[in-house]
Design a protein around this motif. Structure first.
Motif, mmCIF file in Angstrom:
data_model
loop_
_atom_site.group_PDB
_atom_site.id
_atom_site.type_symbol
_atom_site.label_atom_id
_atom_site.label_comp_id
_atom_site.label_asym_id
_atom_site.label_seq_id
_atom_site.Cartn_x
_atom_site.Cartn_y
_atom_site.Cartn_z
ATOM 1 N N ARG A 30 0.858 -0.995 -0.153
ATOM 2 C CA ARG A 30 0.166 -0.114 -0.024
ATOM 3 C C ARG A 30 0.912 1.326 -0.034
ATOM 4 N NH1 ARG A 30 -4.463 1.190 4.376
ATOM 5 N NH2 ARG A 30 -2.858 0.654 5.702
ATOM 6 N N ASN A 31 1.866 1.104 0.839
ATOM 7 C CA ASN A 31 2.791 2.266 0.887
ATOM 8 C C ASN A 31 3.512 2.481 -0.436
ATOM 9 O OD1 ASN A 31 2.412 2.850 3.410
ATOM 10 N ND2 ASN A 31 4.299 1.820 4.272
ATOM 11 N N LEU A 32 3.769 1.610 -1.101
ATOM 12 C CA LEU A 32 4.591 1.734 -2.659
ATOM 13 C C LEU A 32 3.583 2.047 -3.453
ATOM 14 C CD1 LEU A 32 6.678 -1.719 -2.668
ATOM 15 C CD2 LEU A 32 7.616 0.697 -2.792
ATOM 16 N N VAL A 33 2.219 1.658 -3.534
ATOM 17 C CA VAL A 33 1.213 1.971 -4.302
ATOM 18 C C VAL A 33 0.936 3.764 -4.158
ATOM 19 C CG1 VAL A 33 -1.156 1.795 -5.100
ATOM 20 C CG2 VAL A 33 0.240 -0.055 -4.732
ATOM 21 N N THR A 34 0.956 4.131 -2.876
ATOM 22 C CA THR A 34 0.786 5.558 -2.715
ATOM 23 C C THR A 34 2.138 6.347 -3.285
ATOM 24 O OG1 THR A 34 -0.452 4.833 -0.687
ATOM 25 C CG2 THR A 34 0.334 7.209 -0.936
ATOM 26 N N ALA A 35 3.215 5.709 -3.121
ATOM 27 C CA ALA A 35 4.180 6.534 -3.467
ATOM 28 C C ALA A 35 4.232 6.504 -4.918
ATOM 29 C CB ALA A 35 5.689 5.850 -2.991
ATOM 30 N N LEU A 36 3.872 5.440 -5.544
ATOM 31 C CA LEU A 36 3.920 5.482 -7.246
ATOM 32 C C LEU A 36 2.847 6.552 -7.782
ATOM 33 C CD1 LEU A 36 4.771 4.123 -9.864
ATOM 34 C CD2 LEU A 36 2.461 2.676 -9.545
ATOM 35 N N VAL A 37 1.763 6.654 -7.041
ATOM 36 C CA VAL A 37 0.532 7.470 -7.492
ATOM 37 C C VAL A 37 1.017 8.876 -7.355
ATOM 38 C CG1 VAL A 37 -1.776 8.299 -7.042
ATOM 39 C CG2 VAL A 37 -1.309 5.938 -7.182
ATOM 40 N N ARG A 38 1.879 9.110 -6.095
ATOM 41 C CA ARG A 38 2.471 10.479 -5.994
ATOM 42 C C ARG A 38 3.529 10.948 -6.903
ATOM 43 N NH1 ARG A 38 2.413 14.389 -2.519
ATOM 44 N NH2 ARG A 38 0.893 13.399 -0.890
ATOM 45 N N HIS A 39 4.323 10.191 -7.029
ATOM 46 C CA HIS A 39 5.585 10.560 -7.680
ATOM 47 C C HIS A 39 5.813 10.054 -9.148
ATOM 48 C CE1 HIS A 39 7.020 10.507 -3.480
ATOM 49 N NE2 HIS A 39 7.338 11.719 -3.775
ATOM 50 N N GLU A 40 4.680 8.940 -9.596
ATOM 51 C CA GLU A 40 4.646 8.412 -10.748
ATOM 52 C C GLU A 40 5.869 7.642 -11.425
ATOM 53 O OE1 GLU A 40 2.608 10.564 -13.788
ATOM 54 O OE2 GLU A 40 1.294 11.716 -12.338
ATOM 55 N N ARG A 41 7.001 7.692 -10.647
ATOM 56 C CA ARG A 41 8.156 6.899 -11.035
ATOM 57 C C ARG A 41 8.788 6.550 -9.695
ATOM 58 N NH1 ARG A 41 12.323 9.153 -15.247
ATOM 59 N NH2 ARG A 41 10.703 8.719 -16.742
ATOM 60 N N ILE A 42 9.076 5.310 -9.244
ATOM 61 C CA ILE A 42 9.749 4.878 -8.041
ATOM 62 C C ILE A 42 10.872 3.903 -8.367
ATOM 63 C CG2 ILE A 42 8.187 5.706 -6.453
ATOM 64 C CD1 ILE A 42 7.003 3.055 -6.176
ATOM 65 N N GLU A 43 11.799 3.658 -7.658
ATOM 66 C CA GLU A 43 12.699 2.774 -7.467
ATOM 67 C C GLU A 43 12.575 1.894 -6.290
ATOM 68 O OE1 GLU A 43 16.876 5.120 -9.133
ATOM 69 O OE2 GLU A 43 17.037 4.026 -7.478
ATOM 70 N N THR A 44 12.406 0.373 -6.587
ATOM 71 C CA THR A 44 12.405 -0.365 -5.197
ATOM 72 C C THR A 44 12.900 -1.588 -5.653
ATOM 73 O OG1 THR A 44 10.193 -1.320 -6.136
ATOM 74 C CG2 THR A 44 9.951 0.599 -4.679
ATOM 75 N N PRO A 45 13.089 -2.620 -4.636
ATOM 76 C CA PRO A 45 13.549 -3.876 -4.881
ATOM 77 C C PRO A 45 12.420 -4.619 -6.051
ATOM 78 C CG PRO A 45 13.323 -3.602 -2.495
ATOM 79 C CD PRO A 45 12.996 -2.323 -3.278
ATOM 80 N N TRP A 46 13.305 -5.412 -6.949
ATOM 81 C CA TRP A 46 12.299 -6.117 -8.069
ATOM 82 C C TRP A 46 11.279 -6.750 -7.690
ATOM 83 C CZ3 TRP A 46 11.030 -10.250 -10.584
ATOM 84 C CH2 TRP A 46 10.697 -10.261 -12.028
ATOM 85 N N ALA A 47 11.151 -7.518 -6.404
ATOM 86 C CA ALA A 47 10.184 -8.289 -6.190
ATOM 87 C C ALA A 47 9.009 -7.455 -5.616
ATOM 88 C CB ALA A 47 10.817 -9.314 -5.014
ATOM 89 N N ARG A 48 9.210 -6.319 -4.881
ATOM 90 C CA ARG A 48 8.343 -5.433 -4.470
ATOM 91 C C ARG A 48 7.530 -4.810 -5.699
ATOM 92 N NH1 ARG A 48 10.449 -2.849 1.063
ATOM 93 N NH2 ARG A 48 11.456 -4.822 1.961
ATOM 94 N N ALA A 49 8.534 -4.456 -6.655
ATOM 95 C CA ALA A 49 7.830 -3.654 -7.722
ATOM 96 C C ALA A 49 6.786 -4.656 -8.538
ATOM 97 C CB ALA A 49 8.826 -3.025 -8.670
#
Lengths: 161, 246
Positions: A30-49
């Motif tokens: 959920r935190n990752l989805v929120t970050a994606l919607v806010r910044h529209e491009r994020i870097e995370t570990p591959w499995a989480r992405a």
């Protein structure tokens, strides 16, 4: 009796295990989805992405239903922890992706993380974002043999016509 | 009427009657048996296509009526040991499981104070006839809790006559709340994972609250667990209607 081998087999399981519990896994995503919607491009570990991609695309499918829909609003309320992003989701992202039927995200692998863990990282972005593109499409240079031959053929065809 | 220029007034034809075609409206809501819908997974759809062809073949031979969990059925099967070579069992359907040709349904009845459950396969060639005596739905999809309920809720008369039903009516939902035998039960039905609405729990408040400890409220928001069957259903309905008309 070898109990440990059976515990390590996971035939046909599709969901990866993150965090401390299934609740914690959903909170992480959920935190990752929120970050994606806010910044529209994020870097995370591959499995989480990879895990997050499915949830992000389904969230946009729900948003496409419109904000009058009760269920869509509840989903957006749960998945976006920062409530100003709900407005962005329904008013900016849903119209942007209305003509597209399917994939709204792009995921590319990047070099491993610099820290001690050397984790496999990925960058995940929403298509149509205003940031500069990740991959520049390379055009073939005009000076290659094949292109010169094709250019000559085109010129001959024009002269003949 | 006052006529304009002395001639009789222009003939106004009566307004055309608006025909609401009930039949085409009801066609959309026709029943699709749950064993036709393939489960989510990585199996080749060819397997389900072939199974569907065989299921349609069998349905052309024998009529498998529409029924739900909670309806009372009478099933006649072939039996070499019986005098008439066939056996009849009446019971309430408590569960419908399996997909494709292995689809099953479990009928329960209490005969001479002994609870009896028989699991029949819908497409087994031993089944000679399936008759729906009472078509209705219940509040839950799975009535396994009838094993722990008082026996009066599972007894049905073996010589019961079929309840007449008007065609093209809504299927009635029986909102019966069943009373249970004292605990211990075979499963802890009060826990939220079973999500049972058809039991009248007479447990004390603190026990019901303690059962809520096992609830998983985040499951409802886990979007990837949802299986949207509308498109698959539409395709299968079309296929079925084409095949059955042949």
């Amino acid at each position: 009796m070898r109990l440990s081998v059976a515990a390590a087999i996971s035939h046909g399981r599709v969901y990866r295990r993150f965090g401390l519990s299934p609740r914690s896994r959903l909170d992480l995503l959920r935190n990752l989805v929120t970050a994606l919607v806010r910044h529209e491009r994020i870097e995370t570990p591959w499995a989480r992405a990879d895990e997050m991609r499915g949830y992000a695309e389904r969230l946009i499918d729900y948003a496409k239903r419109g904000d009058k829909d009760e269920r869509a609003m509840r989903m957006a309320d749960f998945w976006l922890t920062e409530k100003d992003l709900i407005h962005k989701l329904f008013k900016v992202l849903a119209p942007r992706f209305q003509p597209h039927p399917g994939s709204y995200t792009r995921m590319l692998q990047i070099p491993n993380r610099d820290g001690l863990d050397r984790a496999k990282m990925a960058v995940i972005e929403l298509k149509g974002n205003p940031l500069p593109p990740l991959v520049r499409p390379r055009r073939d240079s005009d000076k290659t043999l094949l292109n010169q031959l094709l250019k000559g053929y085109r010129q001959d065809a024009q002269r003949a016509a | 009427r006052v006529s304009s220029d002395g001639k009789p007034p222009k003939f106004q034809p009566p307004p055309k009657p608006v025909i609401i075609d009930r039949k085409t409206q009801k066609e959309e809501r026709r029943f699709l048996s749950p064993e036709f819908i393939p489960p989510r997974g990585r199996t080749d759809p060819l397997k389900y296509y072939m199974e569907r062809k065989d299921m349609i073949q069998r349905r052309k031979v024998i009529n498998i009526p529409e029924f739900y969990v909670g309806s009372v059925l009478a099933v006649t099967t072939a039996d070499p040991c019986a005098s008439d070579k066939s056996k009849r069992f009446v019971g309430i359907c408590i569960q419908r499981g399996g997909k494709g040709l292995g689809a099953t349904f479990v009928l329960r009845n209490v005969i001479e104070e002994q609870g009896v459950e028989i699991c029949y396969e819908l497409y087994s060639p031993r089944i000679q006839a399936i008759e729906v005596l009472k078509l209705e739905k219940r509040l839950d999809e799975n009535l396994m809790y009838l094993r722990d309920a008082l026996p009066e809720y599972s007894t049905f008369d073996v010589n019961m006559r079929p309840v007449p039903r008007m065609a093209h009516e809504e299927i009635p939902v029986n909102k019966l709340q069943v009373r249970m035998k004292p605990k211990p039960w075979s499963k802890r039905w009060e826990r939220p994972k079973y999500n049972i609405k058809g039991i009248k729990f007479e447990l004390p408040e603190h026990k019901m609250k303690a059962a809520q400890k096992w609830s998983q409220p985040w499951l409802e928001f886990d979007m990837l667990r949802e299986y949207d069957t509308s498109k698959i259903e539409a395709k299968i309905r079309k296929e079925l209607s084409e095949e059955l008309e042949k």
